[in-house]
Structure formats: structure tokens, C-alpha cells
Design a protein around this motif. Structure first.
Motif, PDB file in Angstrom:
ATOM      1  N   SER A  80      -1.183 -36.836   8.585  1.00 56.00           N
ATOM      2  CA  SER A  80      -1.815 -37.942   7.872  1.00 56.00           C
ATOM      3  C   SER A  80      -3.037 -38.339   8.674  1.00 56.00           C
ATOM      4  O   SER A  80      -3.204 -37.905   9.806  1.00 56.00           O
ATOM      5  CB  SER A  80      -0.839 -39.122   7.756  1.00 56.00           C
ATOM      6  OG  SER A  80      -0.581 -39.666   9.029  1.00 56.00           O
ATOM      7  N   GLY A  81      -3.876 -39.158   8.059  1.00 54.46           N
ATOM      8  CA  GLY A  81      -5.074 -39.615   8.770  1.00 54.46           C
ATOM      9  C   GLY A  81      -6.261 -38.692   8.567  1.00 54.46           C
ATOM     10  O   GLY A  81      -6.236 -37.795   7.731  1.00 54.46           O
ATOM     11  N   ARG A  82      -7.292 -38.926   9.376  1.00 56.65           N
ATOM     12  CA  ARG A  82      -8.594 -38.318   9.136  1.00 56.65           C
ATOM     13  C   ARG A  82      -8.609 -36.794   9.302  1.00 56.65           C
ATOM     14  O   ARG A  82      -9.352 -36.106   8.619  1.00 56.65           O
ATOM     15  CB  ARG A  82      -9.607 -38.938  10.094  1.00 56.65           C
ATOM     16  CG  ARG A  82     -10.903 -39.267   9.440  1.00 56.65           C
ATOM     17  CD  ARG A  82     -11.713 -40.193  10.309  1.00 56.65           C
ATOM     18  NE  ARG A  82     -11.557 -41.567   9.902  1.00 56.65           N
ATOM     19  CZ  ARG A  82     -11.670 -42.596  10.729  1.00 56.65           C
ATOM     20  NH1 ARG A  82     -11.934 -42.411  11.991  1.00 56.65           N
ATOM     21  NH2 ARG A  82     -11.537 -43.807  10.279  1.00 56.65           N
ATOM     22  N   ALA A 129      -5.968 -34.804   8.898  1.00 55.69           N
ATOM     23  CA  ALA A 129      -4.713 -34.279   8.348  1.00 55.69           C
ATOM     24  C   ALA A 129      -4.884 -32.891   7.751  1.00 55.69           C
ATOM     25  O   ALA A 129      -3.950 -32.081   7.798  1.00 55.69           O
ATOM     26  CB  ALA A 129      -4.167 -35.240   7.302  1.00 55.69           C
TER      27      ALA A 129
END
Lengths: 315, 419
Positions: free
Chosen positions: B38-40, B42
Motif C-alpha cells: 500500500s502507499g506511494r 505499492a
């Protein structure tokens, strides 16, 4: 001497792009007193919309429609998001826009994915207009320069000279009087915010294909825009222009001349091949520091003159 | 609560839910993949997870290991945050995993090396092996080397060695400009390039060597391009990646700079996507263990790539995730047990038929020895790059292969081994 002129010219090109971004932010602040943390996110939306639209019907329709869509989204954000929190004061507004920036980033990632999208400069303008010191300057870069100058002039005339501009200015300081004169202050704020966001959208359309269009572009560009408007003076259009050009030119000069701290340290008997923390100081050059220098000026400005170059009130 | 935190929480909940499912029986060997899911970043973590799951499916379809046990790959999301990596490591211990895979971000890899070292000392009989697929900091197989760490990717120095070997083969290269990111990785790239250029390509003159503030802080590369132009450089050697690579290339193409880019990460799918049409104009080279247009790839790998493409609609970009799983399976079979210490000993010195020839896990430092290929981005390669079903219209074409003798470098590792 030629290096100097050359660097100033390059700095002008970059500085005007920064100004285009900062103009909407400083406009919103000067008219509404709202520091919009999500401003760079609207810039990003402009770039993504332009990428999508230009894929279907070309760059020029994108330049018209993308900022319009961003402007409408901005107006909706003001009407349904910012206005309800307005009564809780500026801190609540600040926190709202801060959260909004993350929401927009996440939405952009959901729609367009986490990897950069190929948003290109229109092929017809991607030709060298002239060549100087071996570098090509494309017609597109000149168009960027022209567009940002046009935005500055149009904004200046709009705010200072038109009736609408005067009403907007009056609505900020004396909303009750403006309201009793028969103007809908809420609507004025809504469209002003939308217009400021649309300006960021324009900057996104024009700058997104040069800087690269990706989900983190707002986060990396956001801070520097704040530096521009704080150094220039919050709410001052002139200040934003001067500060943007100053940062652009300083960036270019510090990279081109690439001064080192070593000669100064050498006076104190420091060796070139020193170990430990001194090694970092010896190797420190202005080129390596260039992206950080604006923040240094931001700190200095806040200490020495909190209202910025052309500001009328303290931060 | 913003959407990011919500999504991270949701992913955690899902991953946690999967992990506690009854699928984890005694008949499977479970392997934890700690990556940003998840996140930038991912996308990078998810692509890696796909590669491992696809490779495990191959092993399982051939009957698994130890006469019927399946390999089960479990994704553990660290959201690219240090504290989450530690959290997932503890969770892996609770789940009783013996094998941890990671590769995105050398800082996380270092975290894992330290954690595993401490854990294995305190918990004899419950050891964990760390299989590193992409974290390239050379120190991990030099002064920081550990018996519990195996690197299946080439380290920075090896990749630079391959680039310099290829630079030395091109007589048109006379003046070279180095530009790198000012942090641990960029500096180690710079140091390796200085050393190897002087040794292997002394005829090339280094006309510039500088470090920039990393991670997208540089918005406008024009002043750097102007300096490179003024220096007369015909070639650029850079370790840049991400926005620092994309903007560098876009700036150079936009200013009509006619120089060759020698890079490690210029060919990452995410970067190539970001170049747009500039990707067709730039003369950009990358170094990898394979690319799909290399003329003499083994038939098995070609079929495997086709299967990967059919399933994920992505071009099969890197082979190291495949060989990591296949070598782990082979080591478990060779050791006759899934216990980590015998498996680690079986991995030491193990060879595998890689895309450019045999690769081998060096026993002395647990650094995989491999040939590397330098290739050029072109719109004339027969098989273009696809990502999520989208055709980029460009791909890589081989310039030359740096053989194992060219990329093999000495190590300073003094490894402590369990008795």
C-alpha cells in the motif's frame, strides 16, 4: 558574463513556471485569507485531466477544459467543504486543505495508477525555436513563458482595475458591508476559490508534461510554492512574481557557478581528503545545495521580515 | 482519518485475514514477502509479489518440494515504513515463518538483516533466512555480511562494473559526466564508478562528477544539462531513479542534448512509462540480468515470460524473483528438509541456469554471481514493453553482455557461521 546571462534566462523560464503555480495560491490567500495546502494537488489534477483529454482530442482543448474542470471542483470544495469549517477559524480551514491534499493524491492513484503517466508536450511545439550555448529551446518553452506572463498581466488587471476585482477585495475585509450592498459574498468566495484552483490547473496543464505527471508531483512541488508566496509576501501578486523569479534565477546561478566551501575551509588549514563530518563540509557545493537554498531564504525571511518582500501583514 | 490510513488499515486487515486462514497447513512451506503493498510505491511491491507467487505456482505445479509439499507465498505489507517492516517481522515470527523475502529499499533490508541476526542468536532452532531479491547496497555482502542473508540480485558495484565494461567497449566514448543522488546509494554508485572507470576504462575522461539532492527535489534539470553540454561530455553515467531519472531524461531530450545515458534504473517500467515520447528519442542504456528481446534466452524462460504476460498483462522484467524461488525449492530438496540452516548450506555455492548463462550463489559472502546485460531503449525492438495491458511502444535491445568474470568482484566479508 555569458554564463550569467544564460543562467538568468534559464532561471526566468523556471521562475515563471513557479509563478504560475504560486499566483493562484496567493490570489486565494489575498482574497479569502485561506492558506490552501491542497493547492499543488489542484496543479496535479490539472496535469492528469490534461493528459486524459489530450489523449482524446489534443492538447489545446485540454488547455481549456482541464482548468475548467479543476475550477469547478475547486468551487465545489469551497461550497461543500471549506465553507462549513470556515466558522471554526483559519486553523480548521488549514487542516481541512491539508487533509484534502492526501485525499486527492489517493484518488489520483486509484484512477490513474501509481506509476507516472506519459503526458507529452504537443509534437507541433516540440521543435527547437532557437539554440543557445548548445541547448535547444523548444517552441513549447517559449509558449510557457508567454502564457505565464499573460496570466500575470490578466490577474493584475482583473484584481486592481475591474469592478469584480474590487468587490472581491472588499468582500474579504468588509464582508457585511459588501453583503448589505446586495452582493452574494458566499458566491464570491466560492468562485474566487474555484478561479484560484483553475489557475493551478492551468499550471498543471502547461507544466505537467515538462516536470512529469505522477502521483507524488503535488507533494514534491507543494513546499516550494509556499516558499514563493511567503518570501514574496502572503497575498501579494507582485511579491509572488519577484520571489518566483528570484528562486528560479538563484537555482540556476548556484548550479552554474557551483561554488564550494573548501577554499574558505582551506584558510583554516583543512585538508582536501579529510575524514568524518568535515568531509561533508569540504564536499559541499552550491549545486548540491540548490534545491535547499529557497528554504534557507524562507527561514531568513521569516526571521528578518515576517511579512515577506511585498506583504502587508505578518505571517 | 485520511483515505491512505484507511486503505493501509484495510490492506493489513485483509493480509492478516489471509494469514490466519486454514490454508497454512503442515503440508506447505510458507514464505513471507515483506514489501510495500500500500502507499506511494505499492506498485513496485505488488509487482514483486506477483513474480514470487507466479514462480511458486510453477514449483507447485511440478509437484512442490520434498515429495509433495507446496510453497506458499504470503504478502506482508510494510507500506515502505521502517516501523511497519519491524511489525511485519514480528508477525512473521509469530506465524512461524522460516523464510523472509524483501528487496524494495536497502534501509528496510538492513533493518531485516539486523533483526534476523538478533533473532537467530536468541532463538536457536527457530532460525529465519532472509532472501534479498533487490536491495543492492554492496555493504550487505561486504562488511555487513551475514550467514542468514542471501542476495539474489547483483549489487551496485557489480552493476557499475558491467556498465563500465560496456563503456570500455565503445571507442566513441571519450568524455563522461557522472551525476548521482546525494544519499547512501548514490554515493556508493559514485565511489564504485570512480574506482572502476580508472581501472577498466582509463581512456575515458571524467569531465564532471556531481551529486544532487535526491527524491524529486530537483524540479528543473536545465542548469545541469547546460553544464553537461558545456563540459563536452558525450556520455552520462548515472544511478538516478524515479522522478530524478525521468526529469533528467525529459530535460536532456527537451534541450536536444546528444549524449548516451548509462544507467542502472533508467529502464524500470515506471520510468519508461514516465518518459512518454521522449523515450523514443533518448539514447538510454540499462544494466539488468535479462530483458525480453535478448536473442538467446533459454526456451524455458521464454515460455515462462509468456505465461507471466498472459496472467498479469505485464512484461516479465526481472528474472531474479524466479530464480530465487526455484533455487530455494532446489535447496530444500537437496537438504531433504525445510529447516533453514541445512537449506542455507545447500544454497551456498548452488548454480542455476540463468538467462545469460549460469549464475551461482557465492558461498563466501552469499552474493549471487551472474552475467549482466547492457541494453538500449529503442522503438525498433521486436517485442515492446507492456504494463497492465498497456503497450509502451519501446523496449530494450542488447548492446553487450558483461560475463561473470567481468562482474565478479572481491569481497571483504568475514562470515560467522553457525556450528
Amino acid at each position: 558574463m555569458e554564463v550569467l546571462v544564460f543562467s538568468i534566462f534559464n532561471g526566468l523560464l523556471y521562475g515563471m513556471l513557479l509563478f504560475m503555480l504560486a499566483s493562484g495560491l496567493t490570489l486565494i490567500f489575498s482574497l479569502m485569507g485561506v492558506l490552501n495546502f491542497a493547492h499543488a494537488s489542484f496543479f496535479m489534477l490539472g496535469a492528469y485531466f490534461a493528459y486524459q483529454i489530450s489523449g482524446f482530442i489534443g492538447f489545446w482543448p485540454g488547455l481549456v477544459f482541464a482548468p475548467l474542470i479543476v475550477g469547478v471542483i475547486g468551487a465545489a470544495v469551497e461550497r461543500y467543504g471549506l465553507r462549513p469549517v470556515h466558522k471554526f477559524g483559519h486553523v480548521a480551514e488549514l487542516l481541512f486543505t491539508f487533509g484534502l491534499a492526501f485525499v486527492i493524491e489517493e484518488v489520483v492513484q486509484m484512477i490513474w495508477g501509481k506509476v507516472p503517466v506519459p503526458y507529452d508536450i504537443p509534437e507541433t511545439m516540440n521543435v527547437a525555436a532557437f539554440t543557445w550555448r548548445g541547448l535547444d529551446y523548444s517552441a513549447y518553452r517559449l509558449f510557457m513563458l508567454g502564457a505565464s506572463v499573460a496570466i500575470f498581466l490578466a490577474l493584475f488587471v482583473f484584481i486592481a482595475k475591474t469592478r469584480t476585482g474590487l468587490i472581491i477585495q472588499a468582500a474579504l475585509t468588509h464582508p457585511n458591508i459588501v453583503s448589505s450592498l446586495g452582493h452574494d459574498v458566499g458566491k464570491i468566495f466560492m468562485w474566487t476559490f474555484g478561479f484560484g484552483c483553475a489557475l493551478a490547473g492551468v499550471a498543471g496543464v502547461i507544466g505537467g508534461n515538462v516536470l512529469g505527471t505522477e502521483p507524488s508531483m503535488a507533494i514534491t512541488l507543494g513546499p516550494i510554492v509556499f516558499v514563493v508566496i511567503v518570501i514574496g509576501g502572503l497575498g501579494s501578486l507582485w511579491g509572488a512574481l519577484i520571489a518566483a523569479l528570484f528562486i528560479g534565477i538563484m537555482d540556476n546561478l548556484s548550479i552554474s557557478y557551483d561554488l564550494s566551501l573548501y577554499p574558505v575551509l582551506a584558510l583554516f588549514g583543512v585538508e582536501r581528503e579529510v575524514e568524518g563530518i568535515m568531509q561533508d563540509l569540504v564536499n559541499l557545493t552550491t549545486a548540491g545545495l540548490a534545491p535547499v537554498l529557497p528554504y534557507l531564504f524562507l527561514v531568513l525571511m521569516l526571521i528578518l521580515r515576517p511579512r515577506g518582500l511585498f506583504g502587508t501583514r505578518d505571517v | 482519518m485520511n483515505i491512505k490510513a484507511f486503505l493501509a488499515g484495510l490492506t493489513l486487515a485483509i493480509v492478516g485475514g489471509l494469514a490466519s486462514m486454514p490454508a497454512a497447513t503442515a503440508d506447505s512451506i510458507r514464505v513471507g514477502v515483506i514489501e510495500p503493498l500500500s502507499g506511494r510505491v505499492a506498485a513496485v511491491g505488488r509487482d514483486a509479489l506477483n513474480s514470487f507467487q507466479f514462480a511458486a505456482e510453477l514449483v507447485n505445479s511440478r509437484g512442490g518440494v520434498l515429495g509433495g509439499k507446496k510453497i506458499e507465498v504470503i504478502g506482508l505489507d510494510n507500506a515502505m515504513k521502517a516501523e511497519k517492516t519491524t511489525e511485519q517481522l514480528k508477525k512473521a515470527v509469530d506465524m512461524g515463518l522460516s523464510y523472509i523475502i524483501q528487496g524494495v529499499g536497502s534501509n528496510h533490508a538492513l533493518n531485516i538483516i539486523k533483526f534476523v541476526g538478533k533473532h537467530n542468536k536468541r532463538n536457536p532452532g527457530k532460525e529465519i533466512l532472509f532472501l534479498n531479491h533487490s536491495a543492492v547496497t554492496t555493504a550487505f555482502t561486504n562488511e555487513l555480511c551475514s550467514f542468514w542473508h542471501f542476495r539474489f540480485d547483483a549489487n551496485v558495484d557489480m552493476k557499475v562494473a558491467a556498465l563500465v565494461t560496456q563503456i570500455n567497449r565503445d571507442p566513441s566514448i571519450k568524455k563522461l559526466y557522472m551525476l548521482n543522488q546525494n544519499y547512501a546509494y548514490g554515493k556508493s554508485f559514485q565511489a564504485a564508478a570512480r574506482r572502476l572507470l580508472a581501472k577498466r576504462a582509463p581512456q575515458v575522461k571524467v569531465v564532471g562528477d556531481e551529486l544532487i539532492v535526491p527524491f524529486g527535489k530537483v524540479q528543473d534539470f536545465t542548469p545541469f544539462i547546460a553544464k553537461i553540454k558545456a563540459s563536452g561530455a558525450d556520455t552520462i553515467l548515472t544511478g538516478n531513479w524515479g522522478a530524478d531519472m525521468i526529469r533528467f531524461v525529459k530535460g536532456a531530450v527537451g534541450s536536444g542534448l546528444d549524449a548516451k545515458f548509462y544507467t542502472i534504473y533508467g529502464g524500470l517500467t515506471s520510468s519508461v512509462g514516465g518518459y512518454g515520447t521522449d523515450g523514443k528519442k533518448v539514447n538510454l542504456k540499462q544494466v539488468t540480468e535479462m530483458h525480453q528481446n535478448h536473442p538467446r534466452l533459454p526456451k524455458e524462460l521464454v515460455d515462462y515470460s509468456a505465461g507471466y504476460m498472459a496472467k498479469y498483462k505485464d512484461t516479465f522484467y526481472a528474472d531474479r524473483q524466479r530464480w530465487l524461488i526455484l533455487m530455494l525449492a532446489a535447496a530444500i530438496d537437496k537438504a531433504g528438509t525445510a529447516d533453514p540452516i541445512p537449506v542455507a548450506r545447500a544454497l551456498e555455492g548452488m548454480s542455476f541456469p540463468g538467462p545469460m548463462g549460469a549464475v551461482q550463489m557465492r558461498a563466501s559472502d552469499h552474493q549471487m554471481q551472474m552475467p549482466l546485460v547492457v541494453s538500449t531503449l529503442t522503438d525498433k525492438a521486436p517485442d515492446p514493453i507492456f504494463y497492465k495491458g498497456k503497450n509502451f511502444g519501446v523496449a530494450f535491445k542488447t548492446d553487450g553482455v558483461a560475463e561473470r568474470k567481468d562482474t565478479s568482484l572481491s569481497t571483504t566479508c568475514k562470515m560467522k557461521r553457525p556450528n
